[in-house]
Design a protein around this motif. Sequence first.
Motif, PDB file in Angstrom:
ATOM      1  N   ALA A 151      -5.264   1.539  -2.961  1.00 28.00           N
ATOM      2  CA  ALA A 151      -4.161   1.524  -1.995  1.00 28.00           C
ATOM      3  C   ALA A 151      -4.678   1.813  -0.599  1.00 28.00           C
ATOM      4  CB  ALA A 151      -3.100   2.550  -2.400  1.00 28.00           C
ATOM      5  N   ARG A 152      -5.621   2.737  -0.494  1.00 27.79           N
ATOM      6  CA  ARG A 152      -6.190   3.095   0.807  1.00 27.79           C
ATOM      7  C   ARG A 152      -6.898   1.885   1.421  1.00 27.79           C
ATOM      8  NH1 ARG A 152      -7.276   8.565   1.674  1.00 27.79           N
ATOM      9  NH2 ARG A 152      -8.047   7.937   3.713  1.00 27.79           N
ATOM     10  N   ALA A 185      -5.315  10.782  -3.605  1.00 33.31           N
ATOM     11  CA  ALA A 185      -5.356   9.522  -2.868  1.00 33.31           C
ATOM     12  C   ALA A 185      -5.831   8.452  -3.811  1.00 33.31           C
ATOM     13  CB  ALA A 185      -6.290   9.609  -1.674  1.00 33.31           C
ATOM     14  N   GLU A 230      -4.163   8.040   8.772  1.00 34.37           N
ATOM     15  CA  GLU A 230      -5.280   7.798   7.868  1.00 34.37           C
ATOM     16  C   GLU A 230      -6.487   8.667   8.262  1.00 34.37           C
ATOM     17  OE1 GLU A 230      -5.404   4.248   6.247  1.00 34.37           O
ATOM     18  OE2 GLU A 230      -7.400   4.399   5.372  1.00 34.37           O
ATOM     19  N   ALA A 251       0.826  -1.205   0.000  1.00 34.45           N
ATOM     20  CA  ALA A 251       0.000   0.000   0.000  1.00 34.45           C
ATOM     21  C   ALA A 251       0.862   1.258   0.000  1.00 34.45           C
ATOM     22  CB  ALA A 251      -0.925  -0.018   1.217  1.00 34.45           C
ATOM     23  N   THR A 252       1.946   1.173   0.789  1.00 31.54           N
ATOM     24  CA  THR A 252       2.850   2.311   0.866  1.00 31.54           C
ATOM     25  C   THR A 252       3.502   2.574  -0.487  1.00 31.54           C
ATOM     26  OG1 THR A 252       3.286   1.710   3.139  1.00 31.54           O
ATOM     27  CG2 THR A 252       4.785   3.293   2.157  1.00 31.54           C
ATOM     28  N   ILE A 279       0.749   9.093  -5.569  1.00 28.74           N
ATOM     29  CA  ILE A 279       0.726  10.456  -5.034  1.00 28.74           C
ATOM     30  C   ILE A 279       1.903  11.272  -5.555  1.00 28.74           C
ATOM     31  CG2 ILE A 279       0.859  11.849  -2.937  1.00 28.74           C
ATOM     32  CD1 ILE A 279      -0.639   9.507  -1.558  1.00 28.74           C
ATOM     33  N   ASP A 289       0.860   4.035  -2.804  1.00 27.96           N
ATOM     34  CA  ASP A 289       0.648   5.433  -2.410  1.00 27.96           C
ATOM     35  C   ASP A 289       1.727   6.314  -2.985  1.00 27.96           C
ATOM     36  OD1 ASP A 289      -1.627   5.936  -1.143  1.00 27.96           O
ATOM     37  OD2 ASP A 289      -0.746   6.260   0.861  1.00 27.96           O
TER      38      ASP A 289
END
Lengths: 390, 631
Positions: A266-267, A262, A321, A247-248, A255, A251
Amino acid sequence: MASRANPDLAKDLARFGASGVLTCFNCGNCTAVCPLSEGDSVFPRKLVRYVQLGLKERLVQMSEPWLCYYCGECSATCPREAGPGETMAALRRYAIASADPSGLAGLMYRRPLAAVFLTLLVAVVLGLFLTTVHPRHEFSDWLFRWIPYEVIHTVGMVISGVLGLFLLAGVANVLRRYTAGSGGLGGLLRSPGAMLVAAQKTLGEMATMRRHAHCGDTEAEAARPWYLAPRWVHASIMWGFLGLFGATLLDFLFIYFLSWTAFPPARVLGTVSGLVMLYGVSVSLYQRGQGKANHLKQSVLADWWLLGFLFVLADTGFWLELAVTFRWQGTVNDAVLLIHTVMAMELVLLVTLTKLAHALYRPLALWLHFFRQAATASGLNVAQAQPADA
Amino acid sequence: MIKETAQPQAASEEPRIGVYICRCGGNISDVVDVEAVATAMQGVAGVVAAKVNTFMCSDPGQALIAEDIRNERLNRVVVASCSPFLHELTFRTAVNRGGLNPYLYEHVNIREQGSWAHHSDPAGATSKALRMISAAVGKLRHAEPLDRIRLSNNRQALVLGGGIAGLKAAAELAGKGIPVILVESSSSLGGRVASLNEVYPTETDASDLVKKLAAQVMNHPLVRVYSQARLAALSGFLGNFDITIAVEPKAEAGPAPGVPLPKPAKAEEVRAAVGAVIIATGFDPYAPRDGEFGHGGPQVTTLPEFIRELRGRRNGELQWNGRPVRSVGFLHCVGSRQIEGVHAPQADGKVNDYCSRTCCTAILQQALDVKRRFPQVNVYDFHQDIRTYGRGHEDYYRNASTAGVVFLRYHGDEPPAVGPGTNGASLTVRVKDWLTFGEEVDVPLDLLVLGVGMMPRNIRDLIELMKLPVGADRFLQEVHPKLRPVEVSVNGVLLAGTAQGPMNIEETLAAASAAASKASILLGRESVELDPFVAEVDADQCIGCERCFPECAYTGALVAEAATVNGQAVKKARVNPGLCVGCGACVAVCPTRAIDLKGWTLSQFDAMVDGLVAGVPGVELKGREHARQTH
């Protein structure tokens, strides 16, 4: 050539957590009850014996410590309370330390104070480094009057580079040592088929930890609900960690490179992974604090270190978050962001020094283990022969 | 036990023989036709009664014999039943109870040598039983009533050796009121134990132990101690040993360990008479050859030397020959459990294949001691097995293990090799370690302690003098390890301690106590009683040819007596019943049948042969054997 006995090794390993080795009288009950010891990979007795005599050359060539998932059954069965399971754990730490060319890992295991100091030092350096990427605070403005931003930036890059090299060196060291007894790296290349089969098996094992299902096959374990069993607690930590890592990266990709505010997938991945990991880490911390299960009776700083890092990372991650979702502003949020980022970076940077290194070395050892099995099955004579003399 | 009967037995009396045949509850009668045998025996001259009983050894069976002796005026009895090992004494006693001399009894074995051996040939077994019983009847016709031999008893004991075994035996005998002569070759009491420190498993000070025992002996008015002395001569037999002690003062290098004895004033010979002798001459520690496991090198020593050197050293740094010791190794089984072809033989060509029993615990005690007094020293233990067999001994192994002693196990046929040291160590022990899966391991050491075992002492003179039996291991040998553990085949001679084989202090003291109580039983009687089966010379028949003398293996059993035959001076033989064992060697060579064995006379043998050959006159013998002979 005979190997040379070295009484200092047992004393050294005591500092890694193997304290009762010398009381072992070689009955072999540990190996007999171990659900994972099989065929050419016999443990823990063999390794305990090598520790007793101090046959260091033999020990550092053995990948067996990584084949153990530490259920603690051997320690519970040991008539001399010599702690074979703890010895295996200590040997994993010793393997991490031996593969680390800087000697810092060994220092951290042998001297807990040094571990604390090093952790703080790296955190401070990283913190200073990060606060200079987007200097918004007076504090950093004040600081950069004394230390130019470029210097810190360069130092940070160099440190990252060096640690990256350490990582490569560690993996290379481990590969070289563990294959020394079976014809070296060249022996691997001669049977690409077995390499592929082994890789497939290793991935399967990492994904499911199927071998772990054999561990702790006792009544006490059976009475425990599956979601509290070590295999699934560990799996939730591992999958949660990998999910957050992914996810990081996503992101970062979306981004910073595509300038999306966002990226929803991924969130979602991050939230679910964070929850899963937080569950695993919390259960693990609680169980370790209780210290009731066979494999949790002895905890060293390195165990707490990793769990602590993951716990704080998961919590701060959720805070951030929420902060993003509800557009929280202020110094507290900045501080949380700083802590989260510093710890995440430190975790990755120190991977060859900390318990997290098992994520590198265990798959390697498993792969070699499966490779030998596959090679033996196909008739290739690369099964563990006499370990070469170092 | 057999008591001498009060009734005088007239030898010339007409034989009235009772024959009793046992069915043994079918064991015999299922094969041997016992009824037919009884019927056949009834017709034999001199047989007054021939009866069958289901269990002759039962109370009714024994009562039947006594009853018939009274009612039928029997004066001889035969029982045909099981092996004499089982019931000969039973029936001798039964006969004696009936009023007969117990030696007017014959025992025939028709079970082990009859029904059991010839199970598939009943007719043959029956014939054989007939022949054997017939032989016994014939033997009895010539039997004389015999008396057990009674000898006077010198109620004084000789103890050879002033170690803990000799001291313990002497103290116990004196405590029982029996005078003791204690002969010690050195000038102090205490023997090997006097050189030890704390002894397992009680961790008591060895010198305290020796002092206590020595005080009991030296302060006792019934004990005479001769120091720097040896047994120079011994003759005689149980209850009647004549001994000569040679006291030989000599200068000794330094003060010997143990309790010092007054130095004898002059050389002298002391003669005395004793009834029993206790041998407590002890052992020698095995002396390794030069080069055996590095022996002779400066950093190799033996366990006794190590114990002596460490005496009084407390804590600090362990040093040996001025070198600091960081690692010390203990090697088990040096000079013990040797294997032919692997170990060099001893001076007499044999290897020491026995286990010395004491070294395992002694080594572990020292290893643990080193670990406790010098915790920084690494301790290695090279063993074949750990034999900590006694009460509390296993604790030494457990404690040594938990204290950090590292154990390595070798196989007897691949003993460790000692080589020069490297990297600052004094020596290296290379061992194929079976706790490490047969891998070869080099152990660097600064000191190697050889756990030497026990060797039999060189007491050849004593063995010759007393005709002592020696086992395959060259230690003195008892009659039976379980039933007669401290006696030797020479009556009146007893063993105490490690002269008999490797023992620890507890076992030695127990053996010494056993020997002392056995001696006090022998010396407790007014006289000594022996079986009557000894040779007897008819002086009138003896022509003085002297052929019997060289045949006799028991010194003093045949005594030569001057006599005149046909005007010539000759030596006639006379038997000393105390020393004769009744072997019959002299009987066989006598040209005039002047010598006979009581209870086994030549005329008895003749009658037995007749009985065996002829069986019972008028009774047809059957069975396979006879069938073969006929056709």
